[in-house]
Design an enzyme around this catalytic site. Structure first.
Site: not given
Ligand code: SAH
Length: 214
Positions: A62
């Site tokens: 983000s």
């Molecule tokens: N917080 C992260 C950015 C996240 S992007 C950072 O600081 O870099 C969103 C992430 O959520 C992705 O990596 C995706 O694979 C994950 N995601 C999506 N659905 C999910 C689920 N049900 N459980 C765990 N992770 C999930």
């Protein structure tokens, strides 16, 4: 002072403080955590720019302001047990680790979880545990949580997560369709649940049993 340290200071002043982020601990954490180490080398020069960045597997880290806004809304004081859904690069988990006692973070894509865990270990974050599974089920063995942060967008608020909030606990989650969402804040109070919204956001999909289908 390193060039990246200077870039972080500028990021905190121009992107965060200037736009209303007030929690001094959040500003300090964002000035401290080396965001450029959580992205690929080719992206490092852009790590402190005012936008999200790709982290592979079609996922993104983000924009700094969104990380700060969500973190501030969790109102962390230092003693909390926090759950994060969507470890991604591990950057948000590192910010949470600076501000809370323990961080449990879940990522569904093994490759991302592996890389995030490596950099978190390398930077010495001993209070973060990364798990590979579907985060929409929460982390029942470690619940209840004082704060839950979901960094991917969902169609509805998963009841499993509300159920794993401690009394007084806060849940932050982007809710909407696949293109845009409202950032929702849910608080568990003795009288029930209170909800508020913090504005429009755009996140990748939360994929799982209680969110979008893969
Ligand atoms: N917080 C992260 C950015 C996240 S992007 C950072 O600081 O870099 C969103 C992430 O959520 C992705 O990596 C995706 O694979 C994950 N995601 C999506 N659905 C999910 C689920 N049900 N459980 C765990 N992770 C999930």
């Amino acid at each position: 002072m390193s060039n990246y340290q200077k870039q972080r200071e500028r990021m905190v002043q121009t992107q965060l403080a200037a736009r209303g982020i007030r929690d001094a601990r959040v500003l300090e954490a964002m000035e401290k955590v080396p965001r450029h180490l959580f992205v690929e080398e080719a992206m490092q020069e852009q790590a402190y720019s005012d936008h999200p960045l790709p982290i592979g597997e079609k996922q993104t880290i983000s924009q700094p302001y969104i990380v700060a806004l969500m973190t501030e809304a969790l109102e962390l004081k230092g003693h909390e047990k926090v759950l994060e859904l969507g470890t991604g690069s591990g950057y948000q988990a590192a910010i949470l680790a600076e501000l809370a006692e323990r961080v449990f973070t879940i990522e569904r894509i093994p490759n991302l979880a592996y890389r995030a865990n490596q950099i978190l270990q390398k930077l010495g974050y001993k209070n973060v545990i990364v798990r590979v599974t579907d985060g929409t089920l929460g982390w029942p063995e470690e619940s209840p949580f004082d704060a839950i942060l979901v960094t991917a967008g969902a169609p509805n608020i998963p009841q499993t997560l509300v159920d794993q909030l401690a009394m007084g606990g806060r849940l932050l989650i982007p809710i909407g369709d696949r293109l845009s969402q409202e950032l929702m804040r849910v608080e568990r109070t003795p009288d029930g649940i209170t909800k508020s919204t913090l504005g429009g956001v755009r996140f990748v999909d939360l994929v799982g049993k209680w969110a979008w289908e893969a």
